[in-house]
Design an enzyme around this catalytic site. Sequence first.
Site, PDB file in Angstrom:
ATOM      1  N   GLU A  19      67.700  21.216  65.822  1.00 19.56           N
ATOM      2  CA  GLU A  19      67.001  20.387  65.137  1.00 19.56           C
ATOM      3  C   GLU A  19      67.759  20.348  63.633  1.00 19.56           C
ATOM      4  OE1 GLU A  19      65.218  17.831  65.164  1.00 19.56           O
ATOM      5  OE2 GLU A  19      63.777  17.882  67.032  1.00 19.56           O
ATOM      6  N   ASN A 172      58.701  12.234  62.844  1.00 15.55           N
ATOM      7  CA  ASN A 172      59.994  12.513  63.166  1.00 15.55           C
ATOM      8  C   ASN A 172      60.886  11.298  62.715  1.00 15.55           C
ATOM      9  OD1 ASN A 172      61.852  14.738  64.252  1.00 15.55           O
ATOM     10  ND2 ASN A 172      60.151  14.201  66.158  1.00 15.55           N
ATOM     11  N   ASP A 224      63.140  10.541  68.343  1.00 15.14           N
ATOM     12  CA  ASP A 224      63.339  11.961  67.485  1.00 15.14           C
ATOM     13  C   ASP A 224      64.024  11.744  66.187  1.00 15.14           C
ATOM     14  OD1 ASP A 224      63.068  14.850  67.128  1.00 15.14           O
ATOM     15  OD2 ASP A 224      63.271  15.215  69.131  1.00 15.14           O
TER      16      ASP A 224
END
Length: 314
Positions: A19, A172, A224
């Site tokens: 991430e 997100n 996301d």
Amino acid sequence: MMRAERVEGHGQAPATVGESPVWRATEQALYWVDIPARKIVRLQVETAVRSEWILPEKVACITFGRDGKVLAGCESGLFAVTLPEVDVDAGADAAGKSVHAPVNALVRKLAAPVFAAPDMRFNDGRCDRQGRFWAGTIVQDMAAAVPAGALYRFDERGVLSAPIVEALIVQNGLAWSPDGSTMYLSDSHPLRRLVWAFDYDIDEGQPHNRRVFADLHRHGGRPDGAAIDVDGCYWICANDAGLVLRFTPDGTLDRQIEVPAIKPAMCAFGGRELDTLFVTSIRPGVGATEHDGHLFAVRPGVQGCAEAEYAGAL
């Protein structure tokens, strides 16, 4: 349809949850995190040298301060992180990429929210155009679908706000338009799958006029992490669909990029001309392929906006 390609060699160990990619122009390097592994990773793209730092707890999002330190959203709060020089060469991986042995990062807690439920942590985070750091919280058991997450602002004075957006399940998708006047936010949970846009008060650092910008029930995947290009288009990773989607400022889907990993997690523009889109990914617990959990890149024919650094002292 364009397709992103693997950046690391096949011998490179994948992330469990890759991430928060951040391009560091002064180093010509991409940084990202592996959340459960408690790692910050750096890849110097042109030399293929990879370095890793270990934190004492899960690290989910990072940005850089103007002094070169890292501001990180972790399990228990926000931390100032110093990354010591990596000088122990562990050789090369199976593909000939240089790899250094991990070293411990130095951390100092800056602030912590009052979490609304047990077993929470920070998740997605980045700076607005003025250098305020924004980050949201989630309940780590995503299957429980607890809407206890909230979005916080950490300003240049080092003050953590009260919750500004609440009732999020999996926060997100933070991003700001090139002029900073529009803020984007998503909820990745299968029950939500929405991206919202807000009008953003640049002077006060306050979002308002929330509306649905993109509903991924119509397009596939879960929204996301995201990035913005110079045309103001919003690039969002469609987790579970193996795609990165580009939406124009009016919410029209106009581009799709295939990613070999089924769970692309977050994207960021980098490279010398900010014309490469890097994509991190998640490795599923069941049915993972050789590509899942790796880093990918594609040149989509547009330039991205440089990400702002944190404006305060770390």
